[in-house]
Enzyme design. Structure first.
Site, PDB file in Angstrom:
ATOM      1  N   GLY A 115      -0.767  -1.518   6.598  1.00  0.00           N
ATOM      2  CA  GLY A 115      -0.680  -2.748   7.389  1.00  0.00           C
ATOM      3  C   GLY A 115      -1.997  -3.500   7.362  1.00  0.00           C
ATOM      4  O   GLY A 115      -2.783  -3.359   6.415  1.00  0.00           O
ATOM      5  N   THR A 164       0.856  -1.192   0.000  1.00  0.00           N
ATOM      6  CA  THR A 164       0.000   0.000   0.000  1.00  0.00           C
ATOM      7  C   THR A 164       0.894   1.245   0.000  1.00  0.00           C
ATOM      8  O   THR A 164       1.988   1.209   0.571  1.00  0.00           O
ATOM      9  CB  THR A 164      -0.871  -0.024   1.271  1.00  0.00           C
ATOM     10  OG1 THR A 164      -1.788  -1.099   1.142  1.00  0.00           O
ATOM     11  CG2 THR A 164      -1.632   1.270   1.491  1.00  0.00           C
ATOM     12  N   GLY A 167      -5.435  -4.197   7.563  1.00  0.00           N
ATOM     13  CA  GLY A 167      -6.531  -3.242   7.504  1.00  0.00           C
ATOM     14  C   GLY A 167      -7.547  -3.363   8.622  1.00  0.00           C
ATOM     15  O   GLY A 167      -7.967  -2.355   9.204  1.00  0.00           O
ATOM     16  N   VAL A 220     -13.581  -3.893   1.609  1.00  0.00           N
ATOM     17  CA  VAL A 220     -12.949  -2.577   1.639  1.00  0.00           C
ATOM     18  C   VAL A 220     -12.117  -2.524   2.910  1.00  0.00           C
ATOM     19  O   VAL A 220     -12.593  -2.902   3.987  1.00  0.00           O
ATOM     20  CB  VAL A 220     -14.003  -1.451   1.614  1.00  0.00           C
ATOM     21  CG1 VAL A 220     -13.361  -0.099   1.824  1.00  0.00           C
ATOM     22  CG2 VAL A 220     -14.767  -1.486   0.290  1.00  0.00           C
ATOM     23  N   GLY A 221     -10.884  -2.087   2.786  1.00  0.00           N
ATOM     24  CA  GLY A 221      -9.994  -2.051   3.945  1.00  0.00           C
ATOM     25  C   GLY A 221     -10.010  -0.691   4.631  1.00  0.00           C
ATOM     26  O   GLY A 221     -10.943   0.111   4.486  1.00  0.00           O
TER      27      GLY A 221
HETATM   28  N1  ASP Z   1      -4.061  -1.626   4.818  1.00  0.00           N
HETATM   29  C1  ASP Z   1      -4.197  -2.274   3.542  1.00  0.00           C
HETATM   30  C2  ASP Z   1      -5.462  -3.076   3.540  1.00  0.00           C
HETATM   31  O1  ASP Z   1      -5.739  -3.752   4.510  1.00  0.00           O
HETATM   32  C3  ASP Z   1      -3.034  -3.149   3.217  1.00  0.00           C
HETATM   33  C4  ASP Z   1      -1.672  -2.523   3.435  1.00  0.00           C
HETATM   34  O2  ASP Z   1      -1.552  -1.469   4.007  1.00  0.00           O
HETATM   35  O3  ASP Z   1      -0.683  -3.077   3.001  1.00  0.00           O
HETATM   36  O4  ASP Z   1      -6.145  -3.077   2.543  1.00  0.00           O
END
Ligand code: ASP
Length: 301
Positions: free
Chosen positions: A220, A168, A222, A197-198
């Protein structure tokens, strides 16, 4: 005032052979954002363009380079928030668009709404003149191979990934007028269910910005980030302690102790000071802190 910008390219166990590409991608995005700020761009413009640079870079899980979901589709989440009015614009589970962060910006600037999802978000983007793309335009490497195999066989193989983290991207900036903004964009976690949806497009979770304190962008796991509203928690800690490094550490520590979450956060405060922290093995980031002239790209805090 002197502007500052910090970007991240995801918090997880980034493999050794991908380290260089992550560092380069973060450096390029931070420098693009900083050049814009120095030339008078707003914080919103700088974070959107820095994130767009990373969406276009196939090394990151955002825009081109995103992960497939369980249904063999790419669904993208993105948000931008600006700290003067606390206004935000976001898209969730958006398909067939290369730069969801630019569409999130249109939601912020051209509508009275904060979050558009799915087909409605796609229709909005097309109305605004964005050109739709195919799944193959967004996939690279193993994800593209998996997709082609899926088209042939109807079966999507599984892949092993670090639980909950990936590439991300995000950015936080303060401009010469002292306005802050943050932006976050993601293809989400690998093999997520369709429609998941994160945290990234949710206010206070994947990003937060308030001119009276600072701007933050998270990455990280989500669902854990959502549980503690990581970005808002970090900004609240900043209000309390006044130190971005301490605020980021406290927010990530809270996420770990309260819900056993893994991830990271970046920040710029209203004085232009940079902060960051993660509890994953690695987090790619890069920044330029205008008032001190500090410039850094790193893979670990
Ligand atoms: N936070 C993002 C999600 O859960 C993933 C990430 O940050 O790497 O969609």
């Amino acid at each position: 005032m002197k502007p500052s910008i910090i970007v991240h390219g995801g918090a997880w166990d980034i493999p050794d052979d991908l380290v260089e590409a992550h560092l380069k991608g973060c450096e390029t995005a931070a420098e693009r954002g900083y050049d814009g700020l120095v030339n008078g761009e707003s914080a919103v413009q700088a974070v959107v363009e820095a994130v767009a640079v990373m969406e276009d870079d196939p090394v990151f899980d955002a825009g081109v380079g995103s992960f497939l979901n369980q249904s063999g589709q790419v669904e993208l989440d993105a948000m931008v928030m600006e700290g003067s009015s606390l206004g935000s614009g976001a898209v969730g589970a958006l398909q067939h668009m290369r730069n969801p962060i630019r569409i999130a910006r249109k939601v912020l600037e051209d509508t009275s709404f904060s979050l558009l999802v799915g087909d409605g978000a796609l229709r909005f983007a097309v109305e605004k003149g964005f050109e739709p793309c195919t799944e193959e335009d967004l996939l690279v490497g193993h994800q593209l191979e998996d997709y082609r195999e899926f088209l042939r066989t109807g079966v999507l193989g599984t892949r092993e990934f670090f639980e909950g983290g990936c590439d991300t991207v995000g950015a936080c900036a303060i401009d010469t007028d002292g306005r802050v903004a943050s932006a976050t964009s993601t293809g989400g976690i690998p093999r997520k269910p369709a429609g998941r949806v994160g945290d990234s497009p949710l206010v206070g979770c994947g990003a937060y910005a308030d001119d009276q304190a600072g701007a933050a962008s998270a990455t990280g796991w989500g669902e854990k980030i959502m549980a503690v509203l990581l970005a808002k928690t970090a900004i609240d800690a900043l209000r309390l302690h006044g130190d971005p490094a301490e605020a980021c550490t406290e927010a990530v520590t809270t996420m770990k102790s309260r819900v056993d979450g893994l991830g990271g956060i970046i920040m710029v405060d209203s004085k232009g000071t940079i902060g960051y922290h993660h509890n994953t093995p690695r987090m790619a980031f890069g920044f330029v802190e205008g008032k001190t002239g500090r410039r850094k790209k790193a893979i670990r805090a």
